[in-house]
Design a protein around this motif. Sequence first.
Motif, PDB file in Angstrom:
ATOM      1  N   LEU A  40      26.792  11.667 -33.275  1.00  0.00           N
ATOM      2  CA  LEU A  40      25.901  11.847 -32.126  1.00  0.00           C
ATOM      3  C   LEU A  40      26.621  12.564 -30.985  1.00  0.00           C
ATOM      4  CD1 LEU A  40      24.134   8.360 -32.123  1.00  0.00           C
ATOM      5  CD2 LEU A  40      23.071  10.562 -32.666  1.00  0.00           C
ATOM      6  N   ALA A  41      27.875  12.177 -30.738  1.00  0.00           N
ATOM      7  CA  ALA A  41      28.644  12.831 -29.682  1.00  0.00           C
ATOM      8  C   ALA A  41      28.853  14.306 -30.003  1.00  0.00           C
ATOM      9  CB  ALA A  41      29.986  12.128 -29.514  1.00  0.00           C
ATOM     10  N   ALA A  42      29.174  14.589 -31.252  1.00  0.00           N
ATOM     11  CA  ALA A  42      29.390  15.984 -31.656  1.00  0.00           C
ATOM     12  C   ALA A  42      28.105  16.787 -31.521  1.00  0.00           C
ATOM     13  CB  ALA A  42      29.895  16.037 -33.098  1.00  0.00           C
ATOM     14  N   LEU A  43      26.980  16.140 -31.822  1.00  0.00           N
ATOM     15  CA  LEU A  43      25.688  16.820 -31.696  1.00  0.00           C
ATOM     16  C   LEU A  43      25.443  17.208 -30.246  1.00  0.00           C
ATOM     17  CD1 LEU A  43      22.992  17.727 -32.920  1.00  0.00           C
ATOM     18  CD2 LEU A  43      22.151  15.380 -32.597  1.00  0.00           C
ATOM     19  N   SER A  46      27.954  19.919 -28.922  1.00  0.00           N
ATOM     20  CA  SER A  46      27.737  21.261 -29.476  1.00  0.00           C
ATOM     21  C   SER A  46      26.724  22.049 -28.657  1.00  0.00           C
ATOM     22  CB  SER A  46      27.252  21.159 -30.927  1.00  0.00           C
ATOM     23  OG  SER A  46      25.921  20.634 -30.986  1.00  0.00           O
ATOM     24  N   LEU A  47      25.942  21.336 -27.823  1.00  0.00           N
ATOM     25  CA  LEU A  47      24.931  21.997 -26.998  1.00  0.00           C
ATOM     26  C   LEU A  47      25.501  22.495 -25.675  1.00  0.00           C
ATOM     27  CD1 LEU A  47      22.031  19.409 -27.478  1.00  0.00           C
ATOM     28  CD2 LEU A  47      22.415  21.514 -28.762  1.00  0.00           C
ATOM     29  N   LEU A  48      26.670  22.020 -25.304  1.00  0.00           N
ATOM     30  CA  LEU A  48      27.282  22.446 -24.051  1.00  0.00           C
ATOM     31  C   LEU A  48      27.729  23.898 -24.167  1.00  0.00           C
ATOM     32  CD1 LEU A  48      29.462  19.267 -23.339  1.00  0.00           C
ATOM     33  CD2 LEU A  48      27.297  19.865 -22.268  1.00  0.00           C
ATOM     34  N   PRO A  49      27.675  24.706 -23.092  1.00  0.00           N
ATOM     35  CA  PRO A  49      27.326  24.325 -21.704  1.00  0.00           C
ATOM     36  C   PRO A  49      25.856  24.548 -21.355  1.00  0.00           C
ATOM     37  CG  PRO A  49      28.238  26.518 -21.717  1.00  0.00           C
ATOM     38  CD  PRO A  49      28.203  26.080 -23.158  1.00  0.00           C
ATOM     39  N   ASP A  50      24.980  24.598 -22.344  1.00  0.00           N
ATOM     40  CA  ASP A  50      23.560  24.856 -22.071  1.00  0.00           C
ATOM     41  C   ASP A  50      22.704  23.737 -22.652  1.00  0.00           C
ATOM     42  OD1 ASP A  50      21.207  26.072 -21.303  1.00  0.00           O
ATOM     43  OD2 ASP A  50      21.049  27.248 -23.148  1.00  0.00           O
ATOM     44  N   PRO A  51      22.801  22.495 -22.063  1.00  0.00           N
ATOM     45  CA  PRO A  51      22.057  21.366 -22.615  1.00  0.00           C
ATOM     46  C   PRO A  51      20.559  21.424 -22.341  1.00  0.00           C
ATOM     47  CG  PRO A  51      23.154  20.720 -20.603  1.00  0.00           C
ATOM     48  CD  PRO A  51      23.607  22.120 -20.901  1.00  0.00           C
ATOM     49  N   GLY A  52      20.106  22.400 -21.549  1.00  0.00           N
ATOM     50  CA  GLY A  52      18.680  22.487 -21.232  1.00  0.00           C
ATOM     51  C   GLY A  52      17.973  23.567 -22.014  1.00  0.00           C
ATOM     52  N   GLY A  53      18.560  24.018 -23.099  1.00  0.00           N
ATOM     53  CA  GLY A  53      17.957  25.087 -23.887  1.00  0.00           C
ATOM     54  C   GLY A  53      16.902  24.587 -24.837  1.00  0.00           C
ATOM     55  N   ALA A  54      16.855  25.212 -26.010  1.00  0.00           N
ATOM     56  CA  ALA A  54      15.806  24.884 -26.989  1.00  0.00           C
ATOM     57  C   ALA A  54      15.916  23.441 -27.459  1.00  0.00           C
ATOM     58  CB  ALA A  54      15.895  25.848 -28.174  1.00  0.00           C
ATOM     59  N   ASP A  55      17.144  22.873 -27.428  1.00  0.00           N
ATOM     60  CA  ASP A  55      17.347  21.494 -27.862  1.00  0.00           C
ATOM     61  C   ASP A  55      17.393  20.536 -26.673  1.00  0.00           C
ATOM     62  OD1 ASP A  55      17.417  21.947 -30.626  1.00  0.00           O
ATOM     63  OD2 ASP A  55      19.480  22.648 -30.504  1.00  0.00           O
ATOM     64  N   LEU A  60      18.955  15.315 -24.000  1.00  0.00           N
ATOM     65  CA  LEU A  60      18.563  14.126 -23.244  1.00  0.00           C
ATOM     66  C   LEU A  60      18.829  12.857 -24.038  1.00  0.00           C
ATOM     67  CD1 LEU A  60      15.170  15.367 -21.752  1.00  0.00           C
ATOM     68  CD2 LEU A  60      17.301  15.008 -20.493  1.00  0.00           C
ATOM     69  N   LEU A  61      18.556  12.899 -25.337  1.00  0.00           N
ATOM     70  CA  LEU A  61      18.725  11.728 -26.195  1.00  0.00           C
ATOM     71  C   LEU A  61      20.185  11.349 -26.399  1.00  0.00           C
ATOM     72  CD1 LEU A  61      16.094  12.613 -28.949  1.00  0.00           C
ATOM     73  CD2 LEU A  61      16.028  10.559 -27.523  1.00  0.00           C
ATOM     74  N   THR A  62      21.092  12.309 -26.278  1.00  0.00           N
ATOM     75  CA  THR A  62      22.475  12.059 -26.683  1.00  0.00           C
ATOM     76  C   THR A  62      23.515  12.194 -25.571  1.00  0.00           C
ATOM     77  OG1 THR A  62      22.682  14.382 -27.390  1.00  0.00           O
ATOM     78  CG2 THR A  62      22.037  12.760 -29.070  1.00  0.00           C
ATOM     79  N   SER A  64      24.409  10.385 -23.179  1.00  0.00           N
ATOM     80  CA  SER A  64      25.149   9.162 -22.867  1.00  0.00           C
ATOM     81  C   SER A  64      26.272   8.854 -23.852  1.00  0.00           C
ATOM     82  CB  SER A  64      24.183   7.969 -22.808  1.00  0.00           C
ATOM     83  OG  SER A  64      23.287   8.119 -21.736  1.00  0.00           O
ATOM     84  N   VAL A  65      26.270   9.523 -25.024  1.00  0.00           N
ATOM     85  CA  VAL A  65      27.341   9.279 -25.989  1.00  0.00           C
ATOM     86  C   VAL A  65      28.320  10.450 -26.060  1.00  0.00           C
ATOM     87  CG1 VAL A  65      25.988   7.677 -27.384  1.00  0.00           C
ATOM     88  CG2 VAL A  65      25.896  10.114 -27.897  1.00  0.00           C
ATOM     89  N   SER A  66      28.196  11.399 -25.146  1.00  0.00           N
ATOM     90  CA  SER A  66      29.067  12.565 -25.129  1.00  0.00           C
ATOM     91  C   SER A  66      30.535  12.160 -24.992  1.00  0.00           C
ATOM     92  CB  SER A  66      28.691  13.492 -23.970  1.00  0.00           C
ATOM     93  OG  SER A  66      29.666  14.497 -23.793  1.00  0.00           O
ATOM     94  N   ARG A  67      31.403  12.896 -25.664  1.00  0.00           N
ATOM     95  CA  ARG A  67      32.845  12.688 -25.519  1.00  0.00           C
ATOM     96  C   ARG A  67      33.446  13.717 -24.564  1.00  0.00           C
ATOM     97  NH1 ARG A  67      33.979  10.010 -30.467  1.00  0.00           N
ATOM     98  NH2 ARG A  67      32.537   8.250 -30.445  1.00  0.00           N
ATOM     99  N   GLU A  68      32.735  14.809 -24.339  1.00  0.00           N
ATOM    100  CA  GLU A  68      33.246  15.876 -23.485  1.00  0.00           C
ATOM    101  C   GLU A  68      32.995  15.605 -22.006  1.00  0.00           C
ATOM    102  OE1 GLU A  68      34.975  18.619 -24.341  1.00  0.00           O
ATOM    103  OE2 GLU A  68      35.032  17.925 -26.421  1.00  0.00           O
ATOM    104  N   LEU A  69      31.897  14.947 -21.700  1.00  0.00           N
ATOM    105  CA  LEU A  69      31.541  14.689 -20.304  1.00  0.00           C
ATOM    106  C   LEU A  69      32.178  13.397 -19.814  1.00  0.00           C
ATOM    107  CD1 LEU A  69      27.735  15.561 -20.468  1.00  0.00           C
ATOM    108  CD2 LEU A  69      29.610  17.042 -19.718  1.00  0.00           C
ATOM    109  N   GLU A  70      32.651  13.408 -18.579  1.00  0.00           N
ATOM    110  CA  GLU A  70      33.196  12.199 -17.960  1.00  0.00           C
ATOM    111  C   GLU A  70      32.051  11.465 -17.262  1.00  0.00           C
ATOM    112  OE1 GLU A  70      36.532  12.942 -15.479  1.00  0.00           O
ATOM    113  OE2 GLU A  70      37.647  14.028 -17.031  1.00  0.00           O
TER     114      GLU A  70
END
Length: 389
Positions: A40-43, A46-55, A60-62, A64-70
């Motif tokens: 889930l974190a990898a998913l 993988s959307l960074l740095p554009d988390p507001g795109g097609a996905d 939004l769903l994932t 909170s489990v990100s490993r890249e964001l503090e």
Amino acid sequence: MTTAPALATERFLTAQQREVARLQRMRGRACLEPAEADALAALHDSLLPDPGGADEATALLTRSVSRELEIPEYYRYTCLHVYGWFLDFFPDDPVAGALLALHTTLTDLLEVERAAWVAGTEPECGDERIKRLDHATVAVRATVVNHLLQVRIGDLVDRAAADPELARRTALLAECTRFPRSDRHEENVFLRAVQCCETLFFLIRRLSVETTANKDEFPARAAARLELAVVCAGLLNDVFGVLRTMTPEGFMTFRDFTGAASAVQSLNYHTMEISVYGYDPRKAEVFNAVDHLEVLNDDRVRAHRPLSASLADTADPRLRKGWAELDRALAKWRGGHYRFARTYLPSDTPASGGTDGAAYVKRFVKKDACVAGADPFGGLPLLSGFLYR
């Protein structure tokens, strides 16, 4: 764990997104297998740095489990990024947007509780809880957000149902924030209550700032905004009434799963108090101890002239009455918060966030230590928007 009926949400999610949501809800986020959490974190990352795109929904769903964001634990738990995303759709009227978000959250919890009641898995308090939720939801629908046109939140709810984009956003708001950390039913109530309170903290802060800004040139508008803040403070107490339908034993069934997700970390709460009462120097140590709260010790924030000082000498009877009612409602909420901490957290249980639990809450029940600054625009960018990390 009981989940809400799918309703119209599924039509806004792909099959993969539905699986992502199901996986996180099945046993609770704290019970994900390491491989599941990694995937889930990898998913998300993988959307960074554009988390507001097609996905967008996947992000939004994932998040909170990100490993890249503090992300502080409190914000990993509460999913407030979804509320921030939702309110971005209302740049010109964030108050109406936040009340619509509040209604969406309460309605979602009400559906969960009714489904559990029908299934026979609702706790003994279920009937009373549903009554209190019903009361709060009706109160939000009846709230007038535009006095000139007499627009109520119920009107916006009906409009949202008929607007494809707004319908999508309200559905995603409900779907992407319903992630308890355990499979214990009572955690649904706790998590939703915290999210509702965060929304109301923002509303009271925003309306207090608007009242201060308008009181001299537009006193009628200032009075209307203050009266709406009083309604929001009343709703804050209604939400606490729903939360108190939990038993202390029910609270302890999931409390350990919340880990370090302490409300002490809440930007919206602390900034609400600064906007209403002024900077409290006793909290300087707390702010310095939490990285994302350090900004609240900034000189511009300390210089902010709060609502209490702005209305201290007002001759306007509506403003005097509104201030007295707001102060009384917030005092009631603080007293309720202290009683909740004292009742629901055993004395031998360490509090989250490194505080001493009920004793910490009690220390700040009274607001007589707050210092009023002289600048009505002090720290205003920080004190205006919906805040999360």
